[in-house]
Write an enzyme that holds these catalytic residues in place. Structure first.
Site, PDB file in Angstrom:
ATOM      1  CG  ASN A   1      -1.750   1.200   1.397  1.00  0.00           C
ATOM      2  OD1 ASN A   1      -1.795   2.047   0.498  1.00  0.00           O
ATOM      3  ND2 ASN A   1      -2.443   1.312   2.516  1.00  0.00           N
ATOM      4  CD1 TRP A   2       3.468   0.819  -2.736  1.00  0.00           C
ATOM      5  CD2 TRP A   2       3.532   1.846  -4.737  1.00  0.00           C
ATOM      6  NE1 TRP A   2       4.117  -0.020  -3.615  1.00  0.00           N
ATOM      7  CE2 TRP A   2       4.167   0.589  -4.850  1.00  0.00           C
ATOM      8  CE3 TRP A   2       3.441   2.658  -5.865  1.00  0.00           C
ATOM      9  CZ2 TRP A   2       4.728   0.123  -6.042  1.00  0.00           C
ATOM     10  CZ3 TRP A   2       3.992   2.202  -7.070  1.00  0.00           C
ATOM     11  CH2 TRP A   2       4.628   0.949  -7.149  1.00  0.00           C
ATOM     12  CE  LYS A   3      -0.312   3.202   4.663  1.00  0.00           C
ATOM     13  NZ  LYS A   3      -0.229   3.293   6.111  1.00  0.00           N
TER      14      LYS A   3
ATOM     15  CG  HIS B   1      -5.874   1.788   5.151  1.00  0.00           C
ATOM     16  ND1 HIS B   1      -5.457   2.772   6.009  1.00  0.00           N
ATOM     17  CD2 HIS B   1      -4.852   0.907   5.049  1.00  0.00           C
ATOM     18  CE1 HIS B   1      -4.221   2.494   6.407  1.00  0.00           C
ATOM     19  NE2 HIS B   1      -3.837   1.366   5.839  1.00  0.00           N
TER      20      HIS B   1
ATOM     21  N   GLY C   1       2.283   2.299  10.776  1.00  0.00           N
ATOM     22  CA  GLY C   1       3.209   3.413  10.608  1.00  0.00           C
ATOM     23  C   GLY C   1       3.888   3.846  11.899  1.00  0.00           C
TER      24      GLY C   1
ATOM     25  CB  SER D   1       5.048  -1.714  11.965  1.00  0.00           C
ATOM     26  OG  SER D   1       4.624  -0.375  12.193  1.00  0.00           O
TER      27      SER D   1
ATOM     28  N   GLY E   1       2.801  -1.125   4.339  1.00  0.00           N
ATOM     29  CA  GLY E   1       2.847   0.297   4.012  1.00  0.00           C
ATOM     30  C   GLY E   1       4.279   0.740   3.772  1.00  0.00           C
ATOM     31  N   GLY E   2       4.888   1.298   4.799  1.00  0.00           N
ATOM     32  CA  GLY E   2       6.226   1.892   4.683  1.00  0.00           C
ATOM     33  C   GLY E   2       7.243   1.024   3.955  1.00  0.00           C
TER      34      GLY E   2
END
Ligand code: PGA
Length: 250
Positions: free
Chosen positions: A9-11, A95, A173, A213, A234-235
């Site tokens: 998920n590159w947001k 989300h 995150g 995370s 994510g990150g």
């Protein structure tokens, strides 16, 4: 046997050249014998470019959101068929950032989910509790309510197209990951809920990802839990080598 799904998920990150380069690096770095299915979810304006970059490869593309209506005067929104049109297989729905920052309700998620399924997209539906809810002992209730609210009116057959993602809000995150035991406990609960709502065959077929995370150094332990069928990352999905290391851990 459930094939794990590792989705990035590159947001709201990257610009077009970096987004395409990241997709290409994941495409080229993916091992032929990878045991997991892989998807990348770029910002919607880069879906088309990313989909072109990974066309014909094992990397699937997902969107981060959509609107439930098919077309019409809904300024700024995108429909499920538009996402299909640019090559999406998946769409992330509900989300926690959309629930908590943008005020999305279970009913909103449910409308989107039904529209996504009708268009042939596989929705990745996120559920998860806040820190306050966990500390108040409400995790099971929150997840139960989000599950039933978001999946209202979904048949057993349709449910097998749905991917669930358990994402404790306090782990997103923050660098704080749920322990494998904490995550597995909620995943096992969700599997049980699927069985009660549908049947054991459906419960065994539906994939339940963990998110919050996930990094190369904690992925293997999380993904080795019996009810954890992949990760929503994510990150760590913004760096090809980290994302590919998580895929390898699956
Ligand atoms: P994170 O995000 O890996 O950066 O914690 C996960 C997510 O929001 O899906």
């Amino acid at each position: 046997m459930r094939t794990p799904l590792i989705a990035g998920n590159w947001k709201m990150n990257l610009h077009r050249p970096e987004a395409v380069a990241l997709a290409e690096a994941i495409r080229d770095g993916l091992k032929k014998d990878a045991q997991a299915e892989v998807a990348v979810c770029p910002p919607s304006v880069y879906l088309d470019g990313v989909a072109q970059a990974v066309r014909g490869s094992a990397v699937a593309v997902g969107a981060q959101n959509m609107y439930h209506e098919a077309n019409g005067a809904f300024t700024g929104e995108l429909s499920a068929s538009m996402l299909k049109d640019v090559g999406c297989k998946y769409v992330i729905l509900g989300h926690s950032e959309r629930r908590h920052i943008l005020g999305e309700t279970n009913q909103d998620v449910n409308r989107k989910l039904l529209a996504a399924l009708a268009a042939g997209l596989s929705p990745i539906v996120c559920v998860g509790e806040t820190l306050a809810q966990r500390e108040a002992g409400q995790t099971a209730d929150v997840v139960w309510e989000q599950f039933f609210g978001s999946l209202a009116g979904v048949s057993a057959e349709q449910a097998t197209q749905v991917v669930l993602a358990y994402e404790p809000v306090w782990a997103i995150g923050t660098g704080k990951t749920a322990t494998p035991e904490q995550a597995e406990a909620v995943h096992a609960d969700l599997r049980k809920i699927l069985e009660v709502r549908y049947n054991s065959q459906t419960a065994q077929a539906v994939r339940i990802q963990y998110g919050g995370s996930v990094k190369p150094d904690n992925a293997a332990e999380l993904l080795s839990q019996p009810n954890i069928d992949g990760a929503l990352v994510g990150g760590a999905s913004l760096k090809a080598e980290q994302f590919l290391a998580i895929v390898a851990a699956a």
